[in-house]
Design an enzyme around this catalytic site. Sequence first.
Site, PDB file in Angstrom:
ATOM      1  N   ARG A 127       0.751  -1.014  -0.087  1.00  0.00           N
ATOM      2  CA  ARG A 127      -0.106   0.109  -0.116  1.00  0.00           C
ATOM      3  C   ARG A 127       0.950   1.241   0.077  1.00  0.00           C
ATOM      4  NH1 ARG A 127      -2.433  -3.860  -0.772  1.00  0.00           N
ATOM      5  NH2 ARG A 127      -4.521  -4.341  -0.362  1.00  0.00           N
ATOM      6  N   GLU A 140       2.093   1.736  -3.462  1.00  0.00           N
ATOM      7  CA  GLU A 140       0.863   2.087  -4.282  1.00  0.00           C
ATOM      8  C   GLU A 140       0.594   3.581  -4.250  1.00  0.00           C
ATOM      9  OE1 GLU A 140      -2.592  -0.374  -4.265  1.00  0.00           O
ATOM     10  OE2 GLU A 140      -3.746   1.399  -3.839  1.00  0.00           O
ATOM     11  N   SER A 198      14.267  15.163   1.761  1.00  0.00           N
ATOM     12  CA  SER A 198      15.356  14.066   1.972  1.00  0.00           C
ATOM     13  C   SER A 198      14.830  12.723   2.788  1.00  0.00           C
ATOM     14  CB  SER A 198      16.456  14.860   2.943  1.00  0.00           C
ATOM     15  OG  SER A 198      17.412  13.614   3.151  1.00  0.00           O
TER      16      SER A 198
END
Lengths: 149, 149, 149, 149, 149, 149, 149, 149, 149, 149
Positions: E91, E94, E117
């Site tokens: 996820r 995703e 960063s």
Amino acid sequence: MASITKQQAAVAVRDAKARLGLTWAQIAEAIGRPVGWTTSALLGQQLMSETEAKAAVSFLDLGKEVQQALQLQPTRGALDAPIPTDPTIYRLYEMVQVYGPTIKELIHEEVGDGIMSAVSFRLDVKREHDPDGDRVVVVLDGKFLPYRW
Amino acid sequence: MASITKQQAAVAVRDAKARLGLTWAQIAEAIGRPVGWTTSALLGQQLMSETEAKAAVSFLDLGKEVQQALQLQPTRGALDAPIPTDPTIYRLYEMVQVYGPTIKELIHEEVGDGIMSAVSFRLDVKREHDPDGDRVVVVLDGKFLPYRW
Amino acid sequence: MASITKQQAAVAVRDAKARLGLTWAQIAEAIGRPVGWTTSALLGQQLMSETEAKAAVSFLDLGKEVQQALQLQPTRGALDAPIPTDPTIYRLYEMVQVYGPTIKELIHEEVGDGIMSAVSFRLDVKREHDPDGDRVVVVLDGKFLPYRW
Amino acid sequence: MASITKQQAAVAVRDAKARLGLTWAQIAEAIGRPVGWTTSALLGQQLMSETEAKAAVSFLDLGKEVQQALQLQPTRGALDAPIPTDPTIYRLYEMVQVYGPTIKELIHEEVGDGIMSAVSFRLDVKREHDPDGDRVVVVLDGKFLPYRW
Amino acid sequence: MASITKQQAAVAVRDAKARLGLTWAQIAEAIGRPVGWTTSALLGQQLMSETEAKAAVSFLDLGKEVQQALQLQPTRGALDAPIPTDPTIYRLYEMVQVYGPTIKELIHEEVGDGIMSAVSFRLDVKREHDPDGDRVVVVLDGKFLPYRW
Amino acid sequence: MASITKQQAAVAVRDAKARLGLTWAQIAEAIGRPVGWTTSALLGQQLMSETEAKAAVSFLDLGKEVQQALQLQPTRGALDAPIPTDPTIYRLYEMVQVYGPTIKELIHEEVGDGIMSAVSFRLDVKREHDPDGDRVVVVLDGKFLPYRW
Amino acid sequence: MASITKQQAAVAVRDAKARLGLTWAQIAEAIGRPVGWTTSALLGQQLMSETEAKAAVSFLDLGKEVQQALQLQPTRGALDAPIPTDPTIYRLYEMVQVYGPTIKELIHEEVGDGIMSAVSFRLDVKREHDPDGDRVVVVLDGKFLPYRW
Amino acid sequence: MASITKQQAAVAVRDAKARLGLTWAQIAEAIGRPVGWTTSALLGQQLMSETEAKAAVSFLDLGKEVQQALQLQPTRGALDAPIPTDPTIYRLYEMVQVYGPTIKELIHEEVGDGIMSAVSFRLDVKREHDPDGDRVVVVLDGKFLPYRW
Amino acid sequence: MASITKQQAAVAVRDAKARLGLTWAQIAEAIGRPVGWTTSALLGQQLMSETEAKAAVSFLDLGKEVQQALQLQPTRGALDAPIPTDPTIYRLYEMVQVYGPTIKELIHEEVGDGIMSAVSFRLDVKREHDPDGDRVVVVLDGKFLPYRW
Amino acid sequence: MASITKQQAAVAVRDAKARLGLTWAQIAEAIGRPVGWTTSALLGQQLMSETEAKAAVSFLDLGKEVQQALQLQPTRGALDAPIPTDPTIYRLYEMVQVYGPTIKELIHEEVGDGIMSAVSFRLDVKREHDPDGDRVVVVLDGKFLPYRW
């Protein structure tokens, strides 16, 4: 006596070669086969006859389980990755990458629609002295196999 | 006159070559360069001088936009995929796959720790007559470059 | 005494280095070679001479099997994956990804059609103090090798 | 006036550069920025200010749609494939492949646990004359950024 | 005492944590560092100081070889595959896949041309009660690093 | 009026945004939706209602074919490659690569066996002023979805 | 008359075949070649002679640019991806995936160390009536090429 | 008695076969099944009945743990890489690569929209004597399965 | 008692199941959970409670180290390769490959913009007798999760 | 009238469907085929009969070139990448990734050694009301095809 794979046999061969301080050329001479074939066979890429395998293990002072592995039918393919990372081997890939279509054109022009066999095949590696720096000459020599239905 | 890429120039060269019924050897002779170099240059993998590019387009009856593309600095790499699908080119990859480590061993044994350059490099493709079926001989000839810090 | 690979030797070197609290610079000084070369050699990417290997194992208090591995011809390539995952190494890949074509243009403009060799090559890593935050300067220094047929 | 992408602008820049016979160094001087930055900016990897973009298109005799593209925020990444095929660029990848872990070790030893930034970064490419053959020196200079939670 | 890797240390940590019935939060408190940092450090992604490593192995009732591994410089990268297969981790991928360019746009709009960063970086994971079903809130907090030549 | 894809609509949106000098925040305000959602919707990753799409094209001075594309059901996925090459987006991938298993551990510890949804999900990007250099804070906020048969 | 590629010719052939309601068998008969060869040739995988190409375009009512493309030297390889997605073609890949090593064993046992050529090769596809459901029989017939140095 | 996998059983079978100097054909005869099926079953790609497995281990002089492995449900797939590297197996892949779409066309023309099953399937490998060099004939024979909703 | 992984526990479970001649349905009944869940849990893809794990190892006559592994939080993902090679599993991938966009369309038409959860999810596998040959019916049943900011 | 591909026809179908405000269910009813089949056929994954194709283009108010494309033999495979990026489709892949071996076990236990066909196959997508949130139920129904030599 446990059986070993051709890859394990290749490790044993490399060790013995280093321990005895031998060259591939010396081993090839002891077996009576060309050095290119001998090297690839001992690295696990060729099928050795019983006579050849016996000569190899005798010269390298190795045992019967190595001999038997050398006589096994190889499953060929010697690269760790589809694109090799070692620079010496990568340069060969680079030649295919840059000059592959050129060689294809010239094979078709010189001989016709077909391939240079990598099976009915031999190769040779030579040093050539040159005032601008020595050169390596690799000769690939394969049977032409025409596309024929 | 719109600029074209080296790839577009290669398509134009192939078309002209087919239309005029020329061989790569004839084109190479017209330019005065080896056939291996000429073929790879016209396929977009080499940098042509103005003289060479002019000779090429004049012999092939092509225009100035092709000449200019031939003079462009190439971004080399001629394969459509990391592992080539065309059987004639794949056989070259197969040689690297099966014999790459063998050639590496022999280069190190013959010359030392280093590479056969694919940059300071030339190649030749020849047909060799053989009663068992003709053979294709590809000679790869590159400068030895030792690992040196 | 069983033979070990260069990768196994590298593990032994790292362990000894940590145990003895040494730096790469100290090891390099003991061997008498540049620190970049020494580090890469001890990580398995270079061929050490017998003298160098002996000096290394003596300084690191390691055994003969490590020395022999350090003298083996390396099969080079030190990344675990084609695209490195470690951020410190990835930044180097990112420079190739973002600035590769720029460096190519500038090499061609400064020197001509050819490459900066990664074989006849040396590198240096330095810290540079800067009020805005210290900088790392990596100098890559390779022989120019022109495309020459 | 239709908008164009940074990649289309880069093609236009290359064409103009070839047509006018300019070098990257000359263009960089006209813009007043370092040649490494200028080249990468014109190849689509940097964000140009309006002043810089105007200076560039004026010097290169290009139009407003190119200027606007040069001022667009770039989506960086200039390689056609994860592993570059062009030999000049591949050698840079080979350095990462062979020396990446060495550079990582030396950065950690010289400065600490962290990275050499590829963002707060500059590079320089120089020719260095050498009796054994000229060398290319690439200097990578990036801010050290420590791992800090 | 044989040396072990950070990955082997992580296995030992997980075993001890399960055996002792501890949470990451409790371990983090014992060490005196944030829970996100502590968890990633014990999973092998951070460099622990001697004090931190000693506190960790003491609290987890582990030995000196684990302590030493925790103090090793990590080679970071914790996924088994470029695209993670575990749904909880996927996820996160995703979000990058669907929202990556959105986050890029907003960083550029909010702060400028640069990056958040992942090195000067901290993260936090919280549960948030919600009548429609509880939510997980992950806060990524990294230093802005502008593109600056 | 020819239909266009969501990707073509995104290009038109970016052009109009640049031409009119608008920010994503201003466009979001004009539509009355959060800026994260609005940006991803206009980049082709969300389904807009007719009202939202009309407001967007009206504010951006675009035509009906853009409005219709914005109302199309998206096929989501916004990266050009499985591993993103743009450094700003790559840092997000790096967080998954380095901290993914850490976040997984903490989600399971804080909430249980399940995932943070990337569908019932919202995100926010903020600048945070800091004397050591400003920071970017990305808040990922997704519904917890427990594994439940 | 602009030149076209073999792929474009294949599209033209498929269109003409559909428009004229022809089968591959009828086209093969018109050309006087086996149906397997004819189909692969018209899909761009074989080199047609002038006579064959003329017969094909005459029967299919196509133009000279198709004829010329059919006479071009093919760059072979007909799959869109290394692992085919179309189920009818995938089943052939599955046979290689599941039975490849079996076929290798049986070739070596029946004939020796070598390959079944895919170049000096013909194939045939037949329907076989069977009360349990008709069967498809694909006969692959290639020259045996022994490994011979 | 420890359980072993089908892959470990295949290694034991190959060892016994080599030690006893047997052919696949002899083993198949001893079991009373076709040689193609027997070979693939002993290589771990088929489910053997208790009777078949007992006959196999008895003939090969192997133990009960091999018999039990041969009776396990296989997880099929016998290639080490998506594109096989062994030349004998690669030629089969090359046939799919070059002739896959041709076979697809001919299946659809001969039988209709559907597939040749690789599950309800048998194969045969034969040597065929030929004055131009012997040939290998591989017959793939699978049930036609039409697309039917 | 050494700890073991969920993968090692799965091997032990399969061995015990074969040794005792049990079905997944019988094991599921003994544990009191659905057979789909039980099978995936024992293959290492679910988190078992202490009660469930105890019931499983008691019924399968296994030890405490298996029980503890079954209670570990899983890192899910059960395929050996991104594209599965086993034909029974590949057919499921083929359904996604051929029908994935169709199912997406129908989910959006039936329910709206969102997903069928694979987390709040259950599945069932049934045999259905049919005069034309029995059928397998797989029911995938997941919570609808709408895209909602 | 130029011929178009099935992919171009699918674009035309989607446009017409949106313009006319139709659902897949309405189109399926007009053609007299199940909605799953109709959707996949109009997305280019099935072979339509002339009657079906005529009914489709008549209902959708499209032309003859679309009808002809719908009647073409499909080359199936509808994903843009081996691992789908769209979350709705990815969840189906995730089910294969997490539950594939479970489904394989249950098919073998319920029916035997074989596969659920994806060719002699139908599917259905339904919404199921549930107080805890509606569910999507996908029924995959394929002929069992036993491994049979």
